[in-house]
Design a protein around this motif. Sequence first.
Motif, PDB file in Angstrom:
ATOM      1  N   SER A  22     -62.878  40.402  -0.915  1.00  0.00           N
ATOM      2  CA  SER A  22     -64.229  39.873  -0.986  1.00  0.00           C
ATOM      3  C   SER A  22     -65.129  41.068  -0.705  1.00  0.00           C
ATOM      4  N   SER A  23     -66.435  40.898  -0.802  1.00  0.00           N
ATOM      5  CA  SER A  23     -67.321  42.025  -0.540  1.00  0.00           C
ATOM      6  C   SER A  23     -68.651  41.541   0.009  1.00  0.00           C
ATOM      7  N   VAL A  24     -69.422  42.493   0.519  1.00  0.00           N
ATOM      8  CA  VAL A  24     -70.756  42.225   1.037  1.00  0.00           C
ATOM      9  C   VAL A  24     -71.698  43.234   0.392  1.00  0.00           C
ATOM     10  N   TRP A  25     -72.845  42.732  -0.057  1.00  0.00           N
ATOM     11  CA  TRP A  25     -73.811  43.563  -0.766  1.00  0.00           C
ATOM     12  C   TRP A  25     -75.159  43.508  -0.087  1.00  0.00           C
ATOM     13  N   GLY A  26     -75.892  44.627  -0.142  1.00  0.00           N
ATOM     14  CA  GLY A  26     -77.269  44.678   0.330  1.00  0.00           C
ATOM     15  C   GLY A  26     -78.194  44.140  -0.739  1.00  0.00           C
ATOM     16  N   GLN A  27     -79.471  44.114  -0.424  1.00  0.00           N
ATOM     17  CA  GLN A  27     -80.429  43.516  -1.358  1.00  0.00           C
ATOM     18  C   GLN A  27     -80.757  44.407  -2.551  1.00  0.00           C
ATOM     19  N   GLU A  28     -80.549  45.708  -2.440  1.00  0.00           N
ATOM     20  CA  GLU A  28     -80.808  46.596  -3.571  1.00  0.00           C
ATOM     21  C   GLU A  28     -79.622  46.565  -4.532  1.00  0.00           C
ATOM     22  N   PRO A  29     -79.872  46.585  -5.838  1.00  0.00           N
ATOM     23  CA  PRO A  29     -78.766  46.553  -6.813  1.00  0.00           C
ATOM     24  C   PRO A  29     -77.783  47.710  -6.596  1.00  0.00           C
ATOM     25  N   GLY A  30     -76.511  47.393  -6.648  1.00  0.00           N
ATOM     26  CA  GLY A  30     -75.468  48.402  -6.508  1.00  0.00           C
ATOM     27  C   GLY A  30     -75.208  48.867  -5.092  1.00  0.00           C
ATOM     28  N   ASN A  31     -75.794  48.211  -4.104  1.00  0.00           N
ATOM     29  CA  ASN A  31     -75.653  48.629  -2.714  1.00  0.00           C
ATOM     30  C   ASN A  31     -74.570  47.810  -2.019  1.00  0.00           C
ATOM     31  N   GLN A  32     -73.315  48.219  -2.222  1.00  0.00           N
ATOM     32  CA  GLN A  32     -72.197  47.516  -1.595  1.00  0.00           C
ATOM     33  C   GLN A  32     -72.062  47.985  -0.156  1.00  0.00           C
ATOM     34  N   VAL A  33     -72.051  47.036   0.768  1.00  0.00           N
ATOM     35  CA  VAL A  33     -71.995  47.324   2.194  1.00  0.00           C
ATOM     36  C   VAL A  33     -70.556  47.372   2.693  1.00  0.00           C
ATOM     37  N   ALA A  34     -69.717  46.448   2.222  1.00  0.00           N
ATOM     38  CA  ALA A  34     -68.349  46.366   2.727  1.00  0.00           C
ATOM     39  C   ALA A  34     -67.428  45.724   1.697  1.00  0.00           C
ATOM     40  N   VAL A  35     -66.173  46.120   1.750  1.00  0.00           N
ATOM     41  CA  VAL A  35     -65.104  45.477   0.984  1.00  0.00           C
ATOM     42  C   VAL A  35     -64.126  44.921   2.006  1.00  0.00           C
ATOM     43  N   ILE A  36     -63.796  43.652   1.871  1.00  0.00           N
ATOM     44  CA  ILE A  36     -62.960  42.976   2.857  1.00  0.00           C
ATOM     45  C   ILE A  36     -61.654  42.548   2.202  1.00  0.00           C
ATOM     46  N   GLY A  37     -60.572  43.047   2.722  1.00  0.00           N
ATOM     47  CA  GLY A  37     -59.253  42.623   2.271  1.00  0.00           C
ATOM     48  C   GLY A  37     -58.672  41.650   3.275  1.00  0.00           C
ATOM     49  N   GLY A  38     -57.549  41.087   2.959  1.00  0.00           N
ATOM     50  CA  GLY A  38     -56.929  40.170   3.899  1.00  0.00           C
ATOM     51  C   GLY A  38     -55.706  39.510   3.311  1.00  0.00           C
ATOM     52  N   LYS A  39     -55.088  38.698   4.138  1.00  0.00           N
ATOM     53  CA  LYS A  39     -53.868  38.017   3.723  1.00  0.00           C
ATOM     54  C   LYS A  39     -54.141  36.679   3.057  1.00  0.00           C
ATOM     55  N   SER A  40     -55.334  36.134   3.273  1.00  0.00           N
ATOM     56  CA  SER A  40     -55.629  34.837   2.666  1.00  0.00           C
ATOM     57  C   SER A  40     -57.057  34.819   2.139  1.00  0.00           C
ATOM     58  N   LEU A  41     -57.278  34.010   1.143  1.00  0.00           N
ATOM     59  CA  LEU A  41     -58.589  33.829   0.549  1.00  0.00           C
ATOM     60  C   LEU A  41     -59.589  33.346   1.595  1.00  0.00           C
ATOM     61  N   GLU A  42     -59.191  32.401   2.413  1.00  0.00           N
ATOM     62  CA  GLU A  42     -60.087  31.846   3.427  1.00  0.00           C
ATOM     63  C   GLU A  42     -60.503  32.904   4.445  1.00  0.00           C
ATOM     64  N   ALA A  43     -59.567  33.736   4.890  1.00  0.00           N
ATOM     65  CA  ALA A  43     -59.886  34.776   5.863  1.00  0.00           C
ATOM     66  C   ALA A  43     -60.823  35.829   5.273  1.00  0.00           C
ATOM     67  N   MET A  44     -60.557  36.249   4.035  1.00  0.00           N
ATOM     68  CA  MET A  44     -61.432  37.249   3.405  1.00  0.00           C
ATOM     69  C   MET A  44     -62.853  36.718   3.268  1.00  0.00           C
ATOM     70  N   ASN A  45     -63.005  35.488   2.814  1.00  0.00           N
ATOM     71  CA  ASN A  45     -64.333  34.922   2.620  1.00  0.00           C
ATOM     72  C   ASN A  45     -65.045  34.685   3.946  1.00  0.00           C
ATOM     73  N   ALA A  46     -64.303  34.253   4.971  1.00  0.00           N
ATOM     74  CA  ALA A  46     -64.898  34.063   6.293  1.00  0.00           C
ATOM     75  C   ALA A  46     -65.368  35.400   6.864  1.00  0.00           C
ATOM     76  N   ASN A  47     -64.578  36.448   6.702  1.00  0.00           N
ATOM     77  CA  ASN A  47     -64.980  37.763   7.185  1.00  0.00           C
ATOM     78  C   ASN A  47     -66.191  38.282   6.423  1.00  0.00           C
ATOM     79  N   ALA A  48     -66.275  38.001   5.129  1.00  0.00           N
ATOM     80  CA  ALA A  48     -67.447  38.399   4.342  1.00  0.00           C
ATOM     81  C   ALA A  48     -68.700  37.710   4.870  1.00  0.00           C
ATOM     82  N   ARG A  49     -68.598  36.425   5.193  1.00  0.00           N
ATOM     83  CA  ARG A  49     -69.750  35.708   5.762  1.00  0.00           C
ATOM     84  C   ARG A  49     -70.167  36.302   7.100  1.00  0.00           C
TER      85      ARG A  49
END
Length: 74
Positions: A22-49
Amino acid sequence: MNKHTPGPWYPHYAKADHCLSSSVWGQEPGNQVAVIGGKSLEAMNANARLIAAAPALYADAKQLCELVRDFMND
């Protein structure tokens, strides 16, 4: 001290179990803040939030510190 990317930040959710991150983005286009990996879809999405909430949580914590400082000075 390093400055962080200004908020708000937005989570981009993985939508299938075979996604690697999953990932986290800033408000400016192309500004990726973080990439989140994990063992499960739920964990990756929760960490992104959680990571996407960081700028708002930081602003709230600063405001709380100011209120406590003002209260202690009265």
